[in-house]
Scaffold this active site. Structure first.
Site, mmCIF file in Angstrom:
data_model
loop_
_atom_site.group_PDB
_atom_site.id
_atom_site.type_symbol
_atom_site.label_atom_id
_atom_site.label_comp_id
_atom_site.label_asym_id
_atom_site.label_seq_id
_atom_site.Cartn_x
_atom_site.Cartn_y
_atom_site.Cartn_z
ATOM 1 N N HIS A 145 0.862 -1.186 0.000
ATOM 2 C CA HIS A 145 0.000 0.000 0.000
ATOM 3 C C HIS A 145 0.901 1.239 0.000
ATOM 4 O O HIS A 145 2.014 1.188 0.520
ATOM 5 C CB HIS A 145 -0.827 -0.072 1.294
ATOM 6 N N ASP A 231 3.225 -4.177 8.473
ATOM 7 C CA ASP A 231 2.027 -3.372 8.247
ATOM 8 C C ASP A 231 0.841 -4.308 8.494
ATOM 9 O O ASP A 231 0.559 -5.185 7.687
ATOM 10 C CB ASP A 231 2.044 -2.838 6.808
ATOM 11 N N GLN A 234 -4.519 -4.660 7.487
ATOM 12 C CA GLN A 234 -5.559 -5.621 7.122
ATOM 13 C C GLN A 234 -5.587 -6.804 8.087
ATOM 14 O O GLN A 234 -6.636 -7.241 8.526
ATOM 15 C CB GLN A 234 -5.334 -6.135 5.686
ATOM 16 N N LYS A 257 -10.359 0.107 10.552
ATOM 17 C CA LYS A 257 -10.613 -1.104 9.766
ATOM 18 C C LYS A 257 -11.053 -2.258 10.667
ATOM 19 O O LYS A 257 -11.352 -3.347 10.195
ATOM 20 C CB LYS A 257 -9.355 -1.505 8.995
ATOM 21 N N CYS A 398 -4.813 2.495 -3.553
ATOM 22 C CA CYS A 398 -3.575 3.036 -2.966
ATOM 23 C C CYS A 398 -2.391 2.127 -3.233
ATOM 24 O O CYS A 398 -1.534 1.926 -2.368
ATOM 25 C CB CYS A 398 -3.726 3.290 -1.471
#
Lengths: 440, 146
Positions: A145, A231, A234, A257, A398
């Protein structure tokens, strides 16, 4: 285990009663942001109606309550990602609240650019010092991303570092591995010059799951002075995360999220690293003592939380964590895997649909499905879906470099969460038929 | 408001999308510009050939009259951006440049004849913005030469 009751869960989400263009909302844009249960909305409301005050300042009752609530939220976050397994006496010191994943990663890029850190990783002291120097490199993957790409790209430009991209499989005929990381090549890319490795645990476009544990092992074995950043934007929302098992040095994620409000995010960092790092922002609350000449910084995690933070958002994040833990991350993961398996099966009905990512269900795949219908732009697909009351994303997600690699301008993307159900997948199939009819 | 997918992608839009008018590139154009919409990756390029005439107004002052003699567009993107640009080329063909410059966003959007979601307005206007930028560059260049 109590059976997973999706209809019962849906009752907690007021927005699922909304009608869009006269049709019941089907929300399948969860990779962009999730909806919020009434418990979380209530927590934010309760804060403002009963204990609103600034933290770490007043000695009055409200300020004490607000401080306690905000700090407790840090503890919940530590517990949620297994940071308390790492160091149970100092779990809160390893949890920095930020605005979102993007800010967490920018905090790292900024702070690491001017910090000298003994990682304590290897046997030989000289090998364990992290300090960015011209000619060093940063390694990410081709599928990141923008939030996990642009900060490193700009840092590399500033300090004359090399930014390297680990390859993903672009073999669209490979049902299982299309879009997954080439771990063997990745291994070769982590050298003595590699100082930062930053990888998403779950891809926001391809729906792939990276084996972060395996990657972490490679990073630390190949170079004890390298820092491994995950990261988790998600992955944290959809699966059980345990940073102690992952072996990562930092883990970044967003609240929005995972059922929490927007404007609250988290950066986990190992305590010994954070202690040696320079602050990202300066101001109130991050100080211990200030004179006209100099400043002594506050203890962790407040050293990295300058200014009045998003107190209500933090407390609401704690409530979102409570909600998710009550249902169980393993159960949510299993529910979404089942939905994904079903959706992939139903999409097989269409010969003119390309799926970007693994077409076959496996442990390498999660509930994000990017696709295009031959000859039809993703925006047109998303617009027509919208007319059916179905919210999906159409565009580059993104990840523009990845789009150019896939040779597409954009893709349509459906992404599941705990409140989605099979009937909604059937509606997706109907909407695809409608798109094809219009463009026939 | 309730409306259906079929309304948004009504026949005239799909016709312009599938059979774009004035599609292609003019060699040695007077005006040429291309741009993209970073949101969706749509790309449109526009080339224009002008008909230039020197005329005298009623006071005898010399004036240059510039008309769009030929216009072509190319690119790739969604049905809305491509259809809207196709319609735009028909709309401005033969128009005086100074009148094209007076055109407003809505003059272009209304060609589509449908209500547009705000996010799709950018798609509908991409071709118009490319044409405007092209004219701006053309006039800047001309002034610089003079």
């Amino acid at each position: 285990m109590i059976a997973y009751n999706v209809n019962k869960i849906r009752e907690d989400f007021p927005i699922l009663n909304v009608k869009v263009h006269g049709k019941p909302l089907i929300y399948l844009d969860n990779a962009a942001t999730s909806q919020k249960p009434k418990q979380v909305i209530q927590a934010e409301k309760d804060y403002y109606e009963t204990i609103n005050a600034n933290i770490h300042r007043g000695v009055h009752k409200l300020s004490e309550d607000a401080t306690a609530g905000y700090e407790e939220a840090h503890e919940k976050a530590a517990d949620f990602i297994g940071a308390d397994n790492l160091d149970e006496d100092s779990n809160i010191e390893q949890i920095i609240f930020t605005r979102n994943t993007t800010e967490s990663l920018n905090l790292l890029a900024y702070s690491l650019s001017n910090s000298k850190i003994d990682t304590g990783g290897g046997n030989n002291k000289a090998d364990t010092i992290f300090e960015l120097k011209e000619g060093d490199d940063i390694l990410i993957t081709q599928a990141e991303h923008h939030a996990n790409l642009v900060p490193w790209q700009q840092l590399a430009k500033k300090l004359k570092l090399k930014l390297k991209f680990a390859k993903i499989s672009l073999d669209s005929n490979d049902d299982e591995d299309f879009g997954t990381l080439d771990v063997q090549q990745f291994n070769e890319l982590v050298t003595k010059k590699t100082k930062i490795v930053a990888v998403a645990q779950m891809g926001n476009v391809l729906g792939t799951i990276n084996d972060a544990r395996e990657i972490g092992k490679i990073v630390h074995e190949n170079n004890p002075s390298a820092l491994f950043i995950v990261d988790g934007a998600q992955s944290v929302a959809h699966s059980k995360v345990d940073v102690a098992k992952l072996g990562c040095d930092f883990f970044a994620f967003s609240g929005h999220k995972m059922l929490a409000p927007t404007g609250i995010g988290v950066l986990f960092g190992k305590k010994n690293l954070l202690e040696q790092m320079k602050p990202f922002m300066y101001g109130g609350d991050m100080i211990r003592k200030v004179t006209f000449e100099d400043t002594l910084y506050n203890d962790l995690p407040w050293k990295f939380e300058a200014g009045t933070p998003n107190i209500a958002g933090g407390i609401a994040l704690g409530s979102a964590i409570d909600y998710l833990q009550k249902i169980g991350m393993e159960n949510i993961f299993a529910h979404e895997q089942e939905l994904t398996r079903y959706a992939l099966k139903r999409l097989e009905e269409f010969e003119d649909i390309t799926i970007y990512g693994p077409r076959k269900m496996s442990e390498k795949r999660t509930g994000i499905i990017s696709f295009n219908i031959d000859g039809i732009h993703a925006h047109d697909v998303a617009s027509i879906f919208d007319q059916h009351g179905i919210a999906i994303r159409g565009g580059h997600h993104c990840a523009m470099p990845l789009m150019s690699l896939l040779n597409v301008a954009g893709t349509a993307r459906i992404s599941f969460y705990l409140y989605n159900k099979k009937e909604e997948v059937d509606k997706v199939v109907d909407a695809i038929k409608s798109v094809k009819k219009i463009f026939a | 408001m309730e409306f259906f997918a079929e309304d948004m992608y009504r026949e005239n839009i799909m016709d312009h999308f599938k059979n774009p008018r004035n599609h292609g590139i003019i060699k040695n154009p007077d005006i040429g510009f291309a741009d993209n919409n970073p949101l969706c990756g749509d790309e449109i390029g526009i080339t224009v050939k002008l008909k230039t005439e020197k005329i005298k107004d009623k006071n005898g002052n010399e004036e240059i009259k510039e008309e769009i003699a030929e216009i072509k567009f190319n690119g790739k993107g969604c049905a809305i951006s491509q259809a809207s640009t196709s319609m735009l080329t028909e709309q401005v063909m033969g128009m005086k440049l100074k009148d094209v410059k007076k055109m407003k966003n809505n003059d272009v959007i209304k060609n589509l004849g449908i209500p547009l979601q705000p996010i799709r307005v950018k798609c509908a206007l991409l071709g118009f913005k490319v044409l405007e930028a092209g004219i701006f560059l053309y006039e800047g260049k001309n002034k610089a030469i003079k």
